[in-house]
Enzyme design. Structure first.
Site, PDB file in Angstrom:
ATOM      1  CB  SER A 242      -7.368  17.536   1.258  1.00  0.00           C
ATOM      2  OG  SER A 242      -7.333  18.834   0.893  1.00  0.00           O
ATOM      3  CB  CYS A 243      -7.414  13.905   5.214  1.00  0.00           C
ATOM      4  SG  CYS A 243      -7.647  12.333   5.992  1.00  0.00           S
ATOM      5  N   GLY A 244     -10.773  13.302   4.846  1.00  0.00           N
ATOM      6  CA  GLY A 244     -12.038  13.036   5.586  1.00  0.00           C
ATOM      7  C   GLY A 244     -11.557  12.472   7.075  1.00  0.00           C
TER       8      GLY A 244
END
Length: 123
Positions: free
Chosen positions: A10-12
């Site tokens: 979920s983390c860019g």
């Protein structure tokens, strides 16, 4: 070369780091640490390998850091590890481990110094 990434999809920044690893010709071992948190000894070993205090593994943004009062210096390393094990979202991301070292790869380009054939794109 064995590459391990402690990854949050979920983390860019974590996704960009993973992309850079793959673009450099490596297929890493992916540890989705929110589903499968590292054990206490592993977390401590990662901090030691980076020559960082355990506290440096804590992530503040988007976590219960403030509610748990983790900025308070009263917490010992063992207590901080307990918090990270109970709330894996507190673990800083992404952490990448290769034979060249271990780093918290923020910004994502930090991973390039850990790879044999770095390619700087990831976007």
């Amino acid at each position: 070369m064995t590459v391990t990434i402690y990854h949050n999809p979920s983390c860019g920044t974590s996704r960009n780091t993973l992309a850079m690893i793959r673009e450099s010709g490596e297929e890493p071992v992916i540890v989705e640490y929110l589903k499968h948190p590292p054990e206490r000894a592993r977390l401590r070993a990662l901090a030691d390998a980076m020559d960082l205090p355990v506290r440096a593994l804590l992530r503040e943004k988007g976590t219960p850091y403030a509610e748990l009062d983790l900025g308070n210096p009263k917490w010992t390393d063992d207590q901080l590890l307990d918090f990270m094990l109970a709330h894996p979202i507190l673990i800083q991301r992404p952490i990448v481990e290769t034979p060249k070292g271990v780093r918290i790869c923020r910004p994502a380009e930090t991973v390039l110094e850990l790879l044999d054939s770095p390619v700087a794109s990831g976007k």
